[in-house]
Design an enzyme around this catalytic site. Sequence first.
Site, PDB file in Angstrom:
ATOM      1  CE  LYS A  32      -1.495   9.287  44.343  1.00 48.35           C
ATOM      2  NZ  LYS A  32      -1.499  10.138  45.538  1.00 48.35           N
ATOM      3  CB  THR A  33      -6.162  12.016  46.788  1.00 46.58           C
ATOM      4  OG1 THR A  33      -4.872  12.098  46.174  1.00 46.58           O
ATOM      5  CG2 THR A  33      -6.210  12.960  47.965  1.00 46.58           C
ATOM      6  CG  ASP A 219      -0.429   9.802  48.862  1.00 50.04           C
ATOM      7  OD1 ASP A 219      -0.613   8.889  48.042  1.00 50.04           O
ATOM      8  OD2 ASP A 219      -0.777  10.981  48.657  1.00 50.04           O
ATOM      9  CD  GLU A 220       2.278  10.436  44.996  1.00 49.70           C
ATOM     10  OE1 GLU A 220       2.754   9.513  44.316  1.00 49.70           O
ATOM     11  OE2 GLU A 220       1.459  11.259  44.544  1.00 49.70           O
ATOM     12  CD  GLN A 250       1.559   7.869  38.256  1.00 53.00           C
ATOM     13  OE1 GLN A 250       1.638   9.090  38.241  1.00 53.00           O
ATOM     14  NE2 GLN A 250       0.456   7.238  38.649  1.00 53.00           N
ATOM     15  NE  ARG A 596       0.649  13.118  34.863  1.00 55.89           N
ATOM     16  CZ  ARG A 596       0.121  12.494  35.907  1.00 55.89           C
ATOM     17  NH1 ARG A 596      -0.401  13.213  36.883  1.00 55.89           N
ATOM     18  NH2 ARG A 596       0.077  11.176  35.970  1.00 55.89           N
TER      19      ARG A 596
END
Length: 725
Positions: A32-33, A219-220, A250, A596
């Site tokens: 995504k980044t 973002d987020e 998330q 993770r």
Amino acid sequence: MIDISSLNENQKEAVLSEDKYIRVIAGAGSGKTRVLTMRIAHLIQDLGVPAYKILAITFTNKAANEMKERIRKMLENETSQPWISTIHSLCVRILREDIMCMGWPRNFTVLDAEDQKAILKEAYKEYGIETSVFSYSSMLDYISNNKSAEISVERAMELAGSLSGDKTKAKVYAYYLDRQNALYGLDFDDLILWTVRMFRKFPEVLDKWQKKFHYIHVDEFQDIDKIQYTLITQLTGPNNSLYVVGDPDQTIYTWRGADVNIILNFEKDYKKTTTIVLNENYRSTEAILNGANSVIKNNKHRVEKELYTRRVSEEKITHYASASDEFQAAWIANKIKELNKGGKPLHDIAVLYRSNYLSRSLEKALLDERIPYIIYGGIRFFERMEVKDALCYLRMVESADDLALQRILNKPKRGIGNKTMETIATKSKELNKTMYEVIRDEKLFAGKVQTTLDSFVSMVENWKKISSEGKLEPFQLFEQIIEDSGYRAMLEENNEVDRIENLKELIDDVKEFSENYPDSTLEEYLQLVSLYGDRDETMASDFVQLMTVHAAKGLEFDTVFVSDMNDGIFPNERAMNEGHRGVEEERRLAYVAFTRAKNKLYLTEAGGYSYILQKVRTRSRFIDEIEEDYIEHKGAVQDGQGNLREHSLSHLLFNKNEESTFTERIKKAEKVHYEKGEQLVHTKFGEGIVISCAGGYVEVAFPYPYGVKKLQAGHPSLKRKKDLN
């Protein structure tokens, strides 16, 4: 043109789309980044949008700096850069320009946590409030909640009614706001609240900032709260483009205001929204990802998506069940040691847990195996304030040393001031006695102070008497000390849930020690604990990272252990009591934990009785939700009826043909007999020689510094040396 050849089809669409409102549902590890930064570069380089017309909002300085650096590298020839910042930094910039319309100067002060605490200290002194009654953290929560709900001081007083505690809090709230005004100081909550209010009150100021940014990126987005969303919608207005990136699966911060409905209902607020799903994961192997998918799909309140990966591996998720948290920790430590010997760097390994108190047994096991570790974003268990305080109370029973007395005499508050402590210390030197002996034998004060000291001495002497009589187990005495002293009540009154859990875990540690070494004393326990608490922080460059799952958000590791996968622990019992919404948040947290891991994921559970849960531990429902194709089971595993069944891969605890229930197996284990002179190996003490064995216990002579230990003959940490060869 920017080079998009490395992107998959969905990523390309997310970068190139020219729609006004775009929602990108970006699964874990889906890049995504990369997409967000390339999107901004595309606007500037390919579409000719001036960089200063672009705003990107993040929620951490680390994320903002990473985005800035990536875009700078992509646009090396550009003289101007887009506006990339945290939401709080953005508000500071806006307020610095326009806060004068609110009657405040541009050079207002931004109050940090220490500044806030300093104001509370003033208020507490003014009104004679003790931190043992209202902790600073609980008072700041009260102030923050009032501000967020836009409750005035007058309204807070009305809501307090005749309740003295609430009236006191309302008075502190008033004092806090007055001091803020006097200092022209805004705290972090105010930065967003004041910006939103200013935009509401002065439309011309809002219009100015709406015209400043034409393209807004967030973002987020799954982690934003209602007031943050209000600010974003204000800046977007009717004319600007809004591009949001996030993953509802998330959303793990609802306890601090995040609202998953904001991203889920985005299409309702912005009618012509284009939704793009990034569902190719570049981080995890197939088994890890499919295992995580099979868990999260049980949530009903989500955007439907199925992550996939092209990273094929023979490795499955490994689930390991052990007889106790101590044995679980030993297994994890031994597995880490094995991986490290096989060439895996320690910094590529992380151990995640649901709550901070769970680090206790893990830390001890890693120290025993001399494996260097750090607590990421936290404090080591035996260095935590409440743990040190409680151990000092225990020391009052055994040694009553000056350091222990000085630490806990006024915890909780007993009205013993610095001057009194100085007088006791001076007399101690004069008489060559400990400070405790002075307050026990001498009458140095009058009135309330002497009465308080006499009461404290009486309490300690009673604990000493109980200890010497041996009527209570050490952990039972410990429980009584924590109750009698008022320490537990102090934490409960301040709603210090994490600290209370740490105390319970410490009591469980004492209980575990007593069970393993039935002839041991409280003094021996304190000596053993000092070995863990006083060890220097490792300076090794290679170390295992221990952290809560919340702290792990946004990080990735080659190998991940998620410990204590038990119902009531993970999922957390408080969340389970909230119903399906609470369990869904815990399931999202499990999804974050699992994803993770890049190449290997271990999930471990502990059996036996839990002091925190006040019941026998059972396996987490999240393990049961993982489809069997993606997971292998090892160790003593419970079935749905609470019985233990063995998998073919496990021979560590019991043999396959033994009785099925845990109780029956323990009874069988207690019948284990060792011959005098036989060589045994203990997971902690190493190799030893049997001195005697009777009544289910074995005495073993271990090398220095451990010496002779009396242990349960059937304890899983004890093995015959010949069986290991």
